[in-house]
Structure formats: C-alpha cells, structure tokens
Scaffold this active site. Structure first.
Site, PDB file in Angstrom:
ATOM      1  N   TYR A  43     -17.524  15.727 -15.420  1.00  0.00           N
ATOM      2  CA  TYR A  43     -17.556  14.255 -14.774  1.00  0.00           C
ATOM      3  C   TYR A  43     -18.220  13.866 -14.053  1.00  0.00           C
ATOM      4  CZ  TYR A  43     -17.039   9.266 -13.998  1.00  0.00           C
ATOM      5  OH  TYR A  43     -17.643   8.229 -13.636  1.00  0.00           O
ATOM      6  N   LYS A 102      -9.443   5.794 -19.056  1.00  0.00           N
ATOM      7  CA  LYS A 102     -10.056   6.258 -20.429  1.00  0.00           C
ATOM      8  C   LYS A 102      -8.492   6.514 -21.596  1.00  0.00           C
ATOM      9  CE  LYS A 102     -14.377   6.624 -17.701  1.00  0.00           C
ATOM     10  NZ  LYS A 102     -14.112   7.671 -16.914  1.00  0.00           N
ATOM     11  N   ARG A 153       0.993  -1.082   0.391  1.00  0.00           N
ATOM     12  CA  ARG A 153      -0.322   0.187   0.069  1.00  0.00           C
ATOM     13  C   ARG A 153       0.488   1.309  -0.120  1.00  0.00           C
ATOM     14  NH1 ARG A 153      -1.655   1.812   4.515  1.00  0.00           N
ATOM     15  NH2 ARG A 153      -2.416  -0.393   5.587  1.00  0.00           N
ATOM     16  N   ASP A 164      -8.651  18.124 -14.463  1.00  0.00           N
ATOM     17  CA  ASP A 164      -9.070  16.598 -14.188  1.00  0.00           C
ATOM     18  C   ASP A 164      -8.471  17.059 -16.282  1.00  0.00           C
ATOM     19  OD1 ASP A 164     -10.264  14.427 -15.695  1.00  0.00           O
ATOM     20  OD2 ASP A 164     -11.873  14.722 -14.664  1.00  0.00           O
TER      21      ASP A 164
HETATM   22  C1  LIG Z   1     -14.261   8.544 -15.559  1.00  0.00           C
HETATM   23  C2  LIG Z   1     -14.485   9.519 -15.754  1.00  0.00           C
HETATM   24  C3  LIG Z   1     -14.181  10.148 -14.248  1.00  0.00           C
HETATM   25  C4  LIG Z   1     -13.775   8.954 -13.180  1.00  0.00           C
HETATM   26  O1  LIG Z   1     -12.378   7.814 -13.098  1.00  0.00           O
HETATM   27  P1  LIG Z   1     -12.909   6.540 -12.846  1.00  0.00           P
HETATM   28  O2  LIG Z   1     -11.914   5.984 -13.719  1.00  0.00           O
HETATM   29  O3  LIG Z   1     -13.866   6.151 -13.825  1.00  0.00           O
HETATM   30  O4  LIG Z   1     -13.262   6.605 -11.642  1.00  0.00           O
HETATM   31  C5  LIG Z   1     -13.363  11.225 -13.747  1.00  0.00           C
HETATM   32  N1  LIG Z   1     -12.997  12.350 -14.602  1.00  0.00           N
HETATM   33  C6  LIG Z   1     -13.148  12.021 -16.056  1.00  0.00           C
HETATM   34  C7  LIG Z   1     -13.662  13.597 -16.965  1.00  0.00           C
HETATM   35  C8  LIG Z   1     -14.107  11.253 -16.736  1.00  0.00           C
HETATM   36  O5  LIG Z   1     -14.014  10.565 -17.723  1.00  0.00           O
END
Ligand SMILES: *Cc1c(COP(=O)(O)O)cnc(C)c1O
Length: 386
Positions: free
Chosen positions: A103, A200, A51, A175
C-alpha cells in the site's frame, strides 16, 4: 483469546465480547464516554480513561484477536495509525523490509516519517525467497508483507518468509487487509503481527476509517498496548460499534465477493481488449499455487491493463455502475488508477520498477449482481476504444 469457535462463521457473530453483561443486549452498547467515575482513590471499575480502555473498543479488539487466532487485538483510528503503532516498536538504526508492492501509505510513512527517526527501509520482492533472504542484513528487524499485494496481487509465501525471518530474529508483519481472517490467517502461518485497514472488507460498507493490529505473543501485546495508550491513535466507540456490525456479515459478503471476482476475472482474461490481468484465483496466475496453499480463496481484488488503442481516461469516465474512488472492500464495486491515486506517493521510477504502470486499473469487485458489473466493465472498455 484463541479461537473459541471452530468455525469462523460462528466466531464472526459470537466472538470477542458479543453481549452486554449488564442488560443482555445482543449488541455491545456504544460507550460514548471519555472518562469513568472512580469509587475512591485508586478504586476503578476496570476503566479510567477512554484512550486507555473503552468497553466498545475492547469488544472489537477481543473479536479481531479471536478471528485472527491471536491473544490480543488493538483498534486504531485508521489502518495507517495501526501500522504506525506497530512500526513504533522499532528504534533508530533498525531496518524494515517491505514487499515490492505494498500500500502506498505504508511506503510513505517509512519514506517520509520513520526515515526521520533513522529507521530505514528496503523494498524487496518477497515472492522471491532468494531475493528476500539476500536483502537481510544485521539491521533488518522487521518485514512487512501483503499477500496478495497491492496493486499487482503478487502472492508471497507467508510461512516461508516467516521461517527465513525467524532464523534471523526478524519480526514478520502481515497486512491482511485484502484477505481478512475469513480467507487467510497469517498468525497460524508463522507471522508475528497482523495489521488491517479495517476501513476495507472488515467494515465492508465504506462508512468508516479504522485500523487493527493483532499479536500472538504476550511480550508484543504488552508493548503494543503501551504504544497504543502512549501515542493515542485509538478508534472511537461509535466506529468500534460500526466495525463490529460490519464484521458480523464478513463471511457472507466475502463469499459473494469471491464468487463475483472469479467470474469477472475469467471473463476479463478472455477479453480481447485486455493486455494483462492479475488475480491469484486464475489457474495460470504466478501466485495461484502458493495462494491456494495458504488461503481459502483469492479474494476479490483484480488488476488489469488494457491493450494499446484503449484510452483509460475514457474507460474510467464511461463506467456507469462501478465508481472511480479510492478505497476497496466495500459492498459496492470500485475502480482506481493506482499510479495516480493509491500509489501516487511512490516515486515514478520505483513504481515503474515494480510494475505499477500508468495503464494499470485496479478493481475492487463488490457484491452487486456479477452480470451487471461485467456489463458495465465491457461497455466502458468498448467506449474507451480510440
Ligand atoms: C487502505 C489500506 C491501508 C491504509 O489503511 P487506512 O485505513 O486507509 O489508513 C493499508 N493497507 C492496505 C492494504 C490498504 O488497502
């Protein structure tokens, strides 16, 4: 770990820790272990418990830090775990501002979890700098932006928001999921923290769920390292390995994603069935100029609405190649219906206010042949005519 390689195409492959020191293996091994033998009391070989630290995860963390131009990276079990760790920097009484279309999960964690700890949030259109500045009060300690933002592709001037924020002592969190460091580097634009859903584009193959955070300040790095270990939402060694593997091809994938998206956006724009289209790569998109200034391309996320007389339920069911699914950024093209899927956790009145209509379709353009994607889209649009 500031950039050692001038060109990101080289850093994608050789950045971070790219070989195994002991054997020379050209891939960092999957250290599938929870603990490490100690040579005596207090005599560790750099690791004590996974961890706290794991060599495979560390290779990934060094890689993303280098790609984003930060000093430290942190890998988490999901994008939401990364965002949650970053939000854990704040305390009761603090207020966080978020872009009006972020998101859905970012909204949800603030609205339903951090709210319980008396950390409040405000929604503001960060593409409007005057609106942003007037939403600032003494409690505001952070702003979370996405550019382009999910799902209306609204572009925010990251450097301008960072300037205003820093005058008020506000931490700027970007983000960068939609763009990746290949197309946009928020830390260089003035942001303090970058977060990613690495599920993604960074992973790129729809085969893992992961999150990353990167900072450029030593104090923040120490605090997030502490939170990561204390709250424990770490990414496992196997997924760390998969993510490193995905990142190696990010450049070639993104080039094709962008090329395809440009072609498809231009075609949809002239399609008589399309009522509106959002893609900052189109010259008349409101975000075109700012995006061009701060990013190397407009990414590969497009959203659009069909005119009256087209049934979107039938549109989704008529697609043969493009899959209806949550998520984005994989090699395969995906569509989703934000108001009932990715953004369903946002109450209807807020959705309507920010423009996430029930007719909005979000398309994650994959790297298949662009003409095949277009044929599928056009056929489904045709079949959805009522
Ligand atoms: C999918 C997504 C998230 C969340 O991520 P996870 O890996 O699904 O927890 C946050 N921000 C954006 C822009 C996303 O597309």
């Amino acid at each position: 770990m500031m950039n050692r390689y001038k060109n990101i195409n080289t850093a994608l492959i050789h950045g971070g820790i790219s070989i195994d020191e002991r054997t020379g293996a050209v891939n960092v091994p999957i250290y599938q272990t929870s603990t490490y033998k100690q040579d005596g009391l207090g005599k560790m070989r750099g690791y004590e418990y996974s961890r706290t630290g794991n060599p495979t995860r560390e290779a990934l963390e060094a890689l993303i830090a280098e790609l984003e131009g930060g000093i430290a990276g942190f890998a988490f079990g999901s994008g939401m775990a990364a965002t949650t760790a970053v939000l854990s920097l704040f305390k009761s009484g603090d207020r966080v501002l978020i872009s009006s279309n972020v998101y859905g999960g970012t909204f949800r964690v603030l609205n339903n979890i951090f709210d319980n700890f008396n950390i409040s949030y405000g929604i503001v259109d960060t593409s409007d700098l005057t609106a942003f500045e007037s939403a600032i009060n003494k409690d505001v300690k952070a702003v979370i932006i996405e550019s382009p933002a999910n799902p209306l592709m609204t572009v925010t001037d990251i450097a301008a928001v960072a300037d205003i924020s820093h005058n008020h002592g506000i931490c700027v969190i970007v983000d960068n999921t939609f763009m990746t460091p290949y197309l946009q580097r928020p830390l260089a634009l003035g942001a303090d923290i970058v977060v990613h859903s690495a599920t993604k584009y960074l992973g790129g193959h729809s085969d893992l769920v992961a999150g990353l955070a990167v900072v450029k300040d030593k104090g923040l790095a120490e605090r997030i390292a502490y939170i990561q270990n204390a709250t424990g939402g770490v990414l496992g060694p196997f997924d760390s390995f998969l993510l490193i593997k995905g990142i190696k091809t990010l450049g070639v994938r993104m080039d094709r994603h962008v090329e395809n998206a440009t072609k498809i956006a231009e075609s949809l724009k002239t399609n008589a069935a399309v009522k509106s289209i959002h893609y900052p790569g189109l010259k008349d998109d409101p975000g075109y100029e700012v995006n061009k200034k701060q990013a190397d391309a407009a990414g590969a996320m497009i959203s659009f609405e069909l005119k009256e007389g087209y049934d979107i339920r039938r549109f989704f069911e008529s697609l043969e190649l493009i899959m209806l699914a949550e998520s984005l950024g994989g090699v395969e093209s995906l569509v989703c219906h934000p108001s009932s899927m990715t953004h369903a956790s946002i109450p209807e009145d807020i959705r309507k206010k920010v423009g996430i209509t029930d007719g909005l379709i979000r398309l994650s353009v994959g790297i298949e042949d662009a003409d095949d994607i277009l044929t599928d889209l056009n056929r489904a649009i045709e079949r959805s005519r009522t």
